[in-house]
Enzyme design. Structure first.
Site, PDB file in Angstrom:
ATOM      1  N   SER A 190      -5.187   5.032   1.892  1.00  0.00           N
ATOM      2  CA  SER A 190      -5.528   3.684   2.339  1.00  0.00           C
ATOM      3  C   SER A 190      -4.320   3.017   2.995  1.00  0.00           C
ATOM      4  O   SER A 190      -3.164   3.299   2.639  1.00  0.00           O
ATOM      5  CB  SER A 190      -5.986   2.845   1.151  1.00  0.00           C
ATOM      6  OG  SER A 190      -6.073   1.473   1.480  1.00  0.00           O
ATOM      7  N   TYR A 235      -3.644  -0.441  -6.609  1.00  0.00           N
ATOM      8  CA  TYR A 235      -4.430   0.497  -5.809  1.00  0.00           C
ATOM      9  C   TYR A 235      -3.566   1.172  -4.742  1.00  0.00           C
ATOM     10  O   TYR A 235      -3.587   2.401  -4.584  1.00  0.00           O
ATOM     11  CB  TYR A 235      -5.587  -0.261  -5.161  1.00  0.00           C
ATOM     12  CG  TYR A 235      -6.416   0.516  -4.174  1.00  0.00           C
ATOM     13  CD1 TYR A 235      -7.250   1.551  -4.592  1.00  0.00           C
ATOM     14  CD2 TYR A 235      -6.394   0.195  -2.818  1.00  0.00           C
ATOM     15  CE1 TYR A 235      -8.026   2.250  -3.678  1.00  0.00           C
ATOM     16  CE2 TYR A 235      -7.164   0.872  -1.906  1.00  0.00           C
ATOM     17  CZ  TYR A 235      -7.980   1.911  -2.334  1.00  0.00           C
ATOM     18  OH  TYR A 235      -8.749   2.592  -1.427  1.00  0.00           O
ATOM     19  N   LYS A 263      -2.265   5.193  -4.425  1.00  0.00           N
ATOM     20  CA  LYS A 263      -2.437   6.020  -3.230  1.00  0.00           C
ATOM     21  C   LYS A 263      -1.112   6.658  -2.813  1.00  0.00           C
ATOM     22  O   LYS A 263      -1.071   7.816  -2.382  1.00  0.00           O
ATOM     23  CB  LYS A 263      -3.012   5.181  -2.085  1.00  0.00           C
ATOM     24  CG  LYS A 263      -4.434   4.682  -2.314  1.00  0.00           C
ATOM     25  CD  LYS A 263      -5.433   5.812  -2.410  1.00  0.00           C
ATOM     26  CE  LYS A 263      -6.867   5.291  -2.440  1.00  0.00           C
ATOM     27  NZ  LYS A 263      -7.865   6.376  -2.579  1.00  0.00           N
TER      28      LYS A 263
END
Length: 323
Positions: free
Chosen positions: A131, A154, A158
């Site tokens: 992402s 998050y 990643k």
């Protein structure tokens, strides 16, 4: 070829699975088995007796390490699409769940690839949906050399996964490719924990002539791609030859950079609506800081191996609502 998709019941996962089912191929390689993994499935897959491949839906929790190992070990894997994740807002609220799915399950996948390679000599391709959240605070121009400064768990998860996929690839245990996905449009209305859902909502609502309150200012700039474009890039991500991955296994996908005012204009043109009269602006500082401060983007590494963006904002907006 056996293709396995985690997060196969999600927005991108369903589109990718349907594309593979309709084409029967990934690149030039014919698919003989398609395994779909997710916690649950909204509906059964199309009647596989009508297809020239075996399709299975496996329901389970990726945070359950033993279930995941058992499921991955059933058949040799050729291509794995790892799409499953706990997204931004949800990962902030539930740190343990975020780490178990976003990091631990990724490591289980990598270890399964290593075990297969060492036991059979057949190295699977792993396409990981990373992402743009890895960037966090961005400079005036984002390039392949931009430092990673994620602002949320998050994005940090990643980064960890990208590093480990690169390391397992270096050691010859997997043929990994991490693709940093931008915002994907247009997601169906649902409570998914996606803080960027308004980017999908504005297209869907205004295209139907409905009013919409935008949580970012007209001049706020963001990045996004249509769902069909993302699927095309995921397919290409598995099909590109390993010999072409010369300097990196991690690619920021080409995408379009545009202001919210530009998007509203494009919606008006494509769907023949008086979009500027339908949209009002009520900026949320957190939302705008996360999604409205995006600078221009250069992606030479991805460009060199054939990844592409939508081409134009009008085309993105038109493709975003294609079924």
């Amino acid at each position: 070829m056996h293709v396995l998709i985690t997060g196969a019941n999600g927005f991108v996962g369903q589109a990718l699975a349907n594309h593979i089912l309709s084409q029967g191929r990934v690149g030039e390689s014919k698919v003989s088995r398609l395994t779909l993994l997710d916690r649950q499935f909204d509906e059964p897959v199309a009647d596989s007796s009508l297809l020239d491949l075996v399709v299975e839906q496996q329901s389970g929790d990726l945070a359950d390490d033993q279930w995941l190992k058992d499921t991955l070990g059933r058949f040799p894997m050729d291509v794995i699409y790892h799409l499953a994740s706990i997204p931004g807002g949800m990962a902030e609220k539930n740190d343990e769940l975020g780490r178990r799915v976003n990091i631990d399950a990724t490591m289980t996948l990598l270890e399964s690839c290593k075990a297969q390679t060492e036991s059979t000599g057949h190295k699977p391709v792993l396409v990981f949906a990373s992402s743009i959240a890895v960037f966090g605070t961005m400079p005036d121009l984002v390039t392949d050399d931009t430092p990673l400064k994620p602002q949320m768990s998050y994005g940090a998860h990643k980064v960890v996964s990208e590093v480990m996929i690169n390391d397992f690839s270096r050691r010859g245990w997997v043929d990994g490719r991490s693709l940093r996905l931008p915002g994907v449009l247009a997601r169906p209305p649902a409570e998914t924990g996606q803080l960027s859902a308004f980017l999908s909502d504005i297209i869907r609502e205004v295209s139907q002539g409905h009013t919409f309150v935008c949580p970012m200012s007209p001049q706020a700039k963001t990045w996004a791609s249509s769902l069909p474009n993302i699927v095309e890039n995921l397919i290409h991500g598995a099909a590109v030859e390993e010999s072409k991955l010369k300097t990196t296994r991690t690619f920021t996908l080409p995408t379009l950079c545009f202001s919210m005012a530009d998007m509203v204009d494009a919606i008006g043109v494509v769907y023949q609506q008086k979009a500027n009269e339908l949209v009002s602006y009520d900026p949320d500082s957190m939302i705008e800081n996360l999604f409205g401060r995006f600078p221009p983007l250069e992606t030479p590494a991805a460009d060199d191996v054939g990844f592409q963006h939508d081409g134009s904002l009008n085309q993105l907006v038109e493709r975003a609502l294609l079924k």
